[in-house]
Design an enzyme around this catalytic site. Structure first.
Site, PDB file in Angstrom:
ATOM      1  N   TRP A  97     -25.947  24.079  80.309  1.00 44.59           N
ATOM      2  CA  TRP A  97     -25.657  25.452  80.728  1.00 44.59           C
ATOM      3  C   TRP A  97     -24.824  26.158  79.650  1.00 44.59           C
ATOM      4  O   TRP A  97     -24.520  27.334  79.783  1.00 44.59           O
ATOM      5  CB  TRP A  97     -24.879  25.468  82.059  1.00 44.59           C
ATOM      6  CG  TRP A  97     -25.730  25.188  83.265  1.00 44.59           C
ATOM      7  CD1 TRP A  97     -27.096  25.155  83.313  1.00 44.59           C
ATOM      8  CD2 TRP A  97     -25.289  24.915  84.595  1.00 44.59           C
ATOM      9  NE1 TRP A  97     -27.527  24.879  84.576  1.00 44.59           N
ATOM     10  CE2 TRP A  97     -26.444  24.722  85.392  1.00 44.59           C
ATOM     11  CE3 TRP A  97     -24.036  24.805  85.203  1.00 44.59           C
ATOM     12  CZ2 TRP A  97     -26.373  24.432  86.760  1.00 44.59           C
ATOM     13  CZ3 TRP A  97     -23.975  24.522  86.562  1.00 44.59           C
ATOM     14  CH2 TRP A  97     -25.125  24.329  87.332  1.00 44.59           C
ATOM     15  N   GLU A 148     -30.411  38.058  94.213  1.00 40.25           N
ATOM     16  CA  GLU A 148     -30.023  37.244  93.067  1.00 40.25           C
ATOM     17  C   GLU A 148     -30.697  37.812  91.818  1.00 40.25           C
ATOM     18  O   GLU A 148     -31.897  38.059  91.809  1.00 40.25           O
ATOM     19  CB  GLU A 148     -30.455  35.786  93.304  1.00 40.25           C
ATOM     20  CG  GLU A 148     -29.962  34.859  92.213  1.00 40.25           C
ATOM     21  CD  GLU A 148     -29.914  33.398  92.646  1.00 40.25           C
ATOM     22  OE1 GLU A 148     -29.943  33.123  93.861  1.00 40.25           O
ATOM     23  OE2 GLU A 148     -29.836  32.543  91.754  1.00 40.25           O
ATOM     24  N   GLU A 162     -31.504  22.776  90.237  1.00 39.78           N
ATOM     25  CA  GLU A 162     -30.227  23.492  90.381  1.00 39.78           C
ATOM     26  C   GLU A 162     -29.625  23.310  91.775  1.00 39.78           C
ATOM     27  O   GLU A 162     -29.221  24.259  92.427  1.00 39.78           O
ATOM     28  CB  GLU A 162     -30.415  24.976  90.068  1.00 39.78           C
ATOM     29  CG  GLU A 162     -30.877  25.204  88.638  1.00 39.78           C
ATOM     30  CD  GLU A 162     -31.012  26.680  88.254  1.00 39.78           C
ATOM     31  OE1 GLU A 162     -31.288  27.500  89.142  1.00 39.78           O
ATOM     32  OE2 GLU A 162     -30.854  26.980  87.062  1.00 39.78           O
ATOM     33  N   ARG A 201     -42.704  25.159  92.310  1.00 42.19           N
ATOM     34  CA  ARG A 201     -42.173  25.584  91.006  1.00 42.19           C
ATOM     35  C   ARG A 201     -41.907  24.400  90.076  1.00 42.19           C
ATOM     36  O   ARG A 201     -41.422  23.347  90.501  1.00 42.19           O
ATOM     37  CB  ARG A 201     -40.888  26.389  91.187  1.00 42.19           C
ATOM     38  CG  ARG A 201     -41.125  27.688  91.911  1.00 42.19           C
ATOM     39  CD  ARG A 201     -39.836  28.442  92.098  1.00 42.19           C
ATOM     40  NE  ARG A 201     -39.467  29.280  90.983  1.00 42.19           N
ATOM     41  CZ  ARG A 201     -38.248  29.354  90.468  1.00 42.19           C
ATOM     42  NH1 ARG A 201     -37.274  28.572  90.908  1.00 42.19           N
ATOM     43  NH2 ARG A 201     -37.989  30.193  89.496  1.00 42.19           N
ATOM     44  N   LYS A 225     -42.680  28.836  84.666  1.00 44.32           N
ATOM     45  CA  LYS A 225     -42.110  29.989  83.954  1.00 44.32           C
ATOM     46  C   LYS A 225     -42.782  30.139  82.594  1.00 44.32           C
ATOM     47  O   LYS A 225     -43.248  29.157  82.017  1.00 44.32           O
ATOM     48  CB  LYS A 225     -40.604  29.806  83.766  1.00 44.32           C
ATOM     49  CG  LYS A 225     -39.810  29.972  85.051  1.00 44.32           C
ATOM     50  CD  LYS A 225     -38.301  29.997  84.793  1.00 44.32           C
ATOM     51  CE  LYS A 225     -37.553  30.121  86.118  1.00 44.32           C
ATOM     52  NZ  LYS A 225     -36.085  30.215  85.950  1.00 44.32           N
ATOM     53  N   GLU A 276     -32.812  39.614  83.879  1.00 43.58           N
ATOM     54  CA  GLU A 276     -31.623  38.770  83.933  1.00 43.58           C
ATOM     55  C   GLU A 276     -31.012  38.530  82.558  1.00 43.58           C
ATOM     56  O   GLU A 276     -29.807  38.601  82.388  1.00 43.58           O
ATOM     57  CB  GLU A 276     -31.979  37.423  84.584  1.00 43.58           C
ATOM     58  CG  GLU A 276     -30.829  36.448  84.553  1.00 43.58           C
ATOM     59  CD  GLU A 276     -31.149  35.104  85.180  1.00 43.58           C
ATOM     60  OE1 GLU A 276     -32.260  34.944  85.725  1.00 43.58           O
ATOM     61  OE2 GLU A 276     -30.282  34.219  85.127  1.00 43.58           O
ATOM     62  N   HIS A 310     -30.423  31.448  74.959  1.00 49.07           N
ATOM     63  CA  HIS A 310     -29.413  31.019  75.924  1.00 49.07           C
ATOM     64  C   HIS A 310     -27.996  31.045  75.351  1.00 49.07           C
ATOM     65  O   HIS A 310     -27.229  30.096  75.515  1.00 49.07           O
ATOM     66  CB  HIS A 310     -29.750  29.616  76.436  1.00 49.07           C
ATOM     67  CG  HIS A 310     -29.325  29.394  77.861  1.00 49.07           C
ATOM     68  ND1 HIS A 310     -28.012  29.472  78.267  1.00 49.07           N
ATOM     69  CD2 HIS A 310     -30.049  29.114  78.987  1.00 49.07           C
ATOM     70  CE1 HIS A 310     -27.950  29.233  79.578  1.00 49.07           C
ATOM     71  NE2 HIS A 310     -29.163  29.035  80.032  1.00 49.07           N
ATOM     72  N   ASP A 339     -35.734  29.423  80.100  1.00 49.68           N
ATOM     73  CA  ASP A 339     -35.415  30.261  81.254  1.00 49.68           C
ATOM     74  C   ASP A 339     -35.455  31.750  80.939  1.00 49.68           C
ATOM     75  O   ASP A 339     -34.406  32.351  80.756  1.00 49.68           O
ATOM     76  CB  ASP A 339     -34.017  29.880  81.776  1.00 49.68           C
ATOM     77  CG  ASP A 339     -33.776  30.370  83.188  1.00 49.68           C
ATOM     78  OD1 ASP A 339     -34.678  31.001  83.740  1.00 49.68           O
ATOM     79  OD2 ASP A 339     -32.690  30.114  83.706  1.00 49.68           O
TER      80      ASP A 339
HETATM   81  C1  BDP Z   1     -32.317  31.205  86.555  1.00 55.70           C
HETATM   82  C2  BDP Z   1     -31.416  32.109  87.332  1.00 55.70           C
HETATM   83  C3  BDP Z   1     -31.132  31.624  88.719  1.00 55.70           C
HETATM   84  C4  BDP Z   1     -32.422  31.242  89.409  1.00 55.70           C
HETATM   85  C5  BDP Z   1     -33.201  30.259  88.556  1.00 55.70           C
HETATM   86  C6  BDP Z   1     -34.570  29.943  89.116  1.00 55.70           C
HETATM   87  O1  BDP Z   1     -30.205  32.248  86.609  1.00 55.70           O
HETATM   88  O2  BDP Z   1     -30.448  32.634  89.390  1.00 55.70           O
HETATM   89  O3  BDP Z   1     -32.186  30.710  90.655  1.00 55.70           O
HETATM   90  O4  BDP Z   1     -33.415  30.790  87.287  1.00 55.70           O
HETATM   91  O5  BDP Z   1     -35.530  30.464  88.568  1.00 55.70           O
HETATM   92  O6  BDP Z   1     -32.797  31.968  85.511  1.00 55.70           O
HETATM   93  O7  BDP Z   1     -34.693  29.195  90.063  1.00 55.70           O
END
Ligand code: BDP
Length: 698
Positions: free
Chosen positions: A536, A160, A284, A317, A353, A386, A514, A358
């Site tokens: 999103w 991923e 998510e 997390r 994070k 990413e 974003h 993100d």
């Molecule tokens: C996002 C990504 C996704 C990850 C998520 C995460 O798009 O693929 O699963 O973070 O950190 O940035 O869990």
């Protein structure tokens, strides 16, 4: 160069004086301790010295110029010589020149086997950098104890957000087939001081916890052990249902608790030094304690109890944003976790994070770093790009990491940096750590883009010492990978250090964030709207309208700013006093608002997009001069990739400016070249097969 060898090129020392001196200084090495990794240390020294100096070392206890031994194994004279050195942590080491009889001896010493391994790699690095080996007096302690890669690798070997091929874990052939790359991987990590790896994706399959897979995990753990790398796994919260046959995963159910305890016992039986679990819960679509009306603390502590008898940790997390509460996404992790501060068990770390949204090209630091003072916090950086061009863009991430680590939280007055929070200087947290989402795969050069190797290297160096400068890391990496020639190192370190600002400019200048295309995130998509969740979409984040641009996160808007404490809140609550790099992150700014240079927001937005493109052009012209210093293929490959980057930077500029112009209704400044296409064309670009997407959740 052989790009497989990463920064461990060990090129022959070309300067004849340096070469002669090294050769005289190094003949024999006495490796006295390190039962666990003596062979690894010896092999590394032999390989490195043979390749750099063209001579074989002998390994003997008599007359050696280098002694590698744990402190307890030093002789009385050696012990006395090091008696005044500062305190060492378990992975820390000293490299010290001491007199012995009529000659000097270099002592590499520490408390643990791994400390000797790290000391050896540091010693070899000195030679790679052509530094003097005389009068050495170095003391190194890692500032963080868990220094770990997170692989977002699936059991079917897709990765991923991975842009470097498939997963290097060949699950199908494990445990029978031990591939050479597992050893190369462990060696590369050890060379930069990393000491752990989470093998599977945060969006995890429970399957990895089945017996059959645990045997495979054990095989990898056995390979990694002599390199000081511990194995960890992502635990899917609903595993007791999926593979345990239970009908619930409720953390308060005694059956569930029993299941996890048994699972932990089973794992430790196979892997006595197993590190622990990483968990993405209630985020998510992932299962978690909230599914049973339980809290994050109840979920994390239940797993912590199962691991505690074995000294394992839970890395829980903080990347959560609920689909029920329509709060500003930037606020949600803070709102959800702050009430639990101080309630987690001792072996739980909250993995946060770097920023509150993100992994964007630029974000302010995550407010949990200042708010959550009674819980061990771990930093999560994303090494894979990413949101920064995937494998096609050259971006030196240590610059981004440094910006976050050196941000001031003000929690204990001025200079309370995020790095100090992490290492426990401000709160005294005992377990400390940092995680990097890995950018490696089956690509021949591990990372796809040859320069993405620098981001793996840089993450490791910062994990060891979060206060290292991006500049120092850039120079080290360039010298170790390509050439120590100043005519190469100087222009190239400037190139690396400018590359991050370039990407911020041509993608998301002035605090935008974003606005990437949906799903794959690799192109512009400021028009993205109407998805299943508002947060999103891009329009949710930039909020462009006829009045202006940007997300008001002050008290008149979402008030996310108040999560940062009074100093920052005071400074950023007004447009005039907010650093321009965060302007549109915190404010909705009128199009004609005059920025510090006297020009309007609209003009400045265009200026930044154009500067980003120009910076990529500069990178290309610098690179053109570097042909003499690099391997022919790497030269061409990087040249081609930089040209892709240039093309894509223009794509970003044109698409974003045409889109935002609809709202600003202002003239395109003259310095912006006429876009090749109309907005509709840019909107119509689809990339359904872009790499790194995991269709199951997107
Ligand atoms: C996002 C990504 C996704 C990850 C998520 C995460 O798009 O693929 O699963 O973070 O950190 O940035 O869990």
């Amino acid at each position: 160069q052989n790009t497989r060898n990463l920064w461990l090129q060990y090129d022959l020392v070309t300067d004849p004086v340096v070469l002669r001196t090294y050769k005289e200084q190094l003949n024999a090495v006495d490796i006295r301790s390190a039962a666990l990794n003596k062979q690894v240390i010896q092999d590394e020294l032999q390989t490195g010295i043979l390749s750099m100096l063209g001579k074989h070392l002998s390994f003997t206890s008599s007359n050696a110029e280098v002694v590698i031994a744990k402190l307890k194994d030093l002789d009385a004279n050696e012990k006395q010589q090091v008696s005044k050195t500062p305190k060492l942590e378990s992975d820390g080491y000293i490299i010290k020149t001491i007199p012995k009889g009529s000659k000097d001896v270099i002592l590499i010493s520490g408390l643990s086997d791994n400390s000797l391994l790290y000391g050896t790699f540091h010693f070899l690095r000195l030679l790679q950098l052509h530094e003097s080996l005389s009068d050495l007096d170095l003391v190194e302690n890692p500032k963080l104890s868990i220094r770990i890669l997170n692989h977002w690798d699936n059991l079917d070997r897709t990765v991923e957000r991975g842009y470097a091929g498939f997963s290097i874990w060949d699950w199908h052939h494990l445990p029978g087939l031990i591939k050479k790359e597992y050893i190369e991987y462990a060696r590369a990590n050890a060379s930069i001081g990393l000491n752990g790896t989470v093998l599977n994706n945060v969006n995890a399959s429970a399957y990895i916890l089945q017996d059959e897979y645990l045997d495979k995990v054990k095989a990898l753990a056995d390979v990694f052990r002599p390199y000081g790398i511990k194995v960890y796994l992502t635990a899917r919260f609903s595993a007791p249902i999926e593979i345990g046959g239970l009908d619930t995963a409720d953390p308060l159910s005694s059956e569930v608790q029993r299941w996890w305890k048994d699972k932990a016992d089973e794992i430790y039986n196979l892997i006595p030094d197993f590190g622990g679990f990483l968990v993405k819960a209630n985020s998510e679509g992932q299962p978690g304690p909230n599914n049973y009306g339980r809290s994050h603390v109840e979920g994390a502590n239940m797993l912590a109890d199962a691991l505690a008898p074995h000294q394992g940790v839970v890395m829980w997390r903080a990347f959560v944003y609920s689909d029920e509460k329509p709060e500003d996404r930037a606020k949600q992790a803070y709102t959800e976790f702050i009430p639990f501060d101080g309630e987690f068990k001792d072996n739980v770390l909250l993995q946060v994070k770097n920023g509150p949204i993100d992994f964007q090209p630029r974000e302010p630091f995550h407010p949990l770093f200042s708010g959550m003072q009674k819980t061990p916090l771990m930093m999560e950086f994303q090494i894979t790009q990413e949101y920064l061009g995937g494998m096609s863009h050259l971006v030196f991430l240590p610059q981004l990491f440094e910006e976050t680590l050196q941000s001031d939280t003000f929690i204990k007055g001025k200079n309370s940096t995020v790095s100090k929070v992490l290492v426990g200087d401000l709160s005294g947290q005992k377990v400390t750590g940092i995680a990097g989402v890995s950018n490696i795969g089956t690509a021949r050069n591990w990372t796809g883009h040859p320069f993405a190797q620098a981001n793996w290297f840089g993450f490791g160096r910062l994990a060891w010492n979060p206060d290292l400068s991006a500049k120092a890391i850039a120079e080290e990496w360039l010298k170790m990978t390509f050439s120590t020639d100043p005519d190469f190192v100087e222009p190239m370190s400037t190139l690396l250090l400018n590359s991050r600002e370039a990407v911020v400019n041509y993608m998301t200048p002035l605090g935008l964030h974003h606005i990437m295309a949906e799903g794959h995130h690799q192109g512009p998509g400021p028009w993205v709207d109407g998805l299943a969740r508002e947060d999103w979409t891009s329009v949710y984040y930039h909020k462009a309208d006829s009045l202006g641009l940007g997300f008001d996160r002050t008290a008149s808007g979402s008030d996310a700013l108040s999560q940062y404490g009074t100093e920052i809140e005071k400074a950023y609550s007004k447009i005039e006093t907010t650093p321009e790099k965060y302007l549109l992150w915190f404010h909705h700014v009128p199009w004609d608002y005059k920025l510090k240079n006297g020009h309007s927001l609209w003009y400045n937005l265009a200026r930044h997009y154009q500067d980003g493109v120009l910076k990529v052009e500069d990178m290309i012209s610098t690179w053109e001069q570097m042909q003499p210093y690099v391997d022919e293929y790497v030269f061409r490959q990087t040249q081609m990739l930089l040209n892709i980057q240039l093309k894509e930077s223009k794509w970003w500029r044109d698409a974003c400016l045409l889109y935002f112009q609809q709202f600003s209704n202002m003239e395109m400044p003259a310095f912006i070249p006429h876009a090749k296409h109309a907005l509709d064309y840019y909107k119509s670009i689809q990339r359904p097969y872009a790499p790194g997407i995991k269709p199951s959740w997107d």
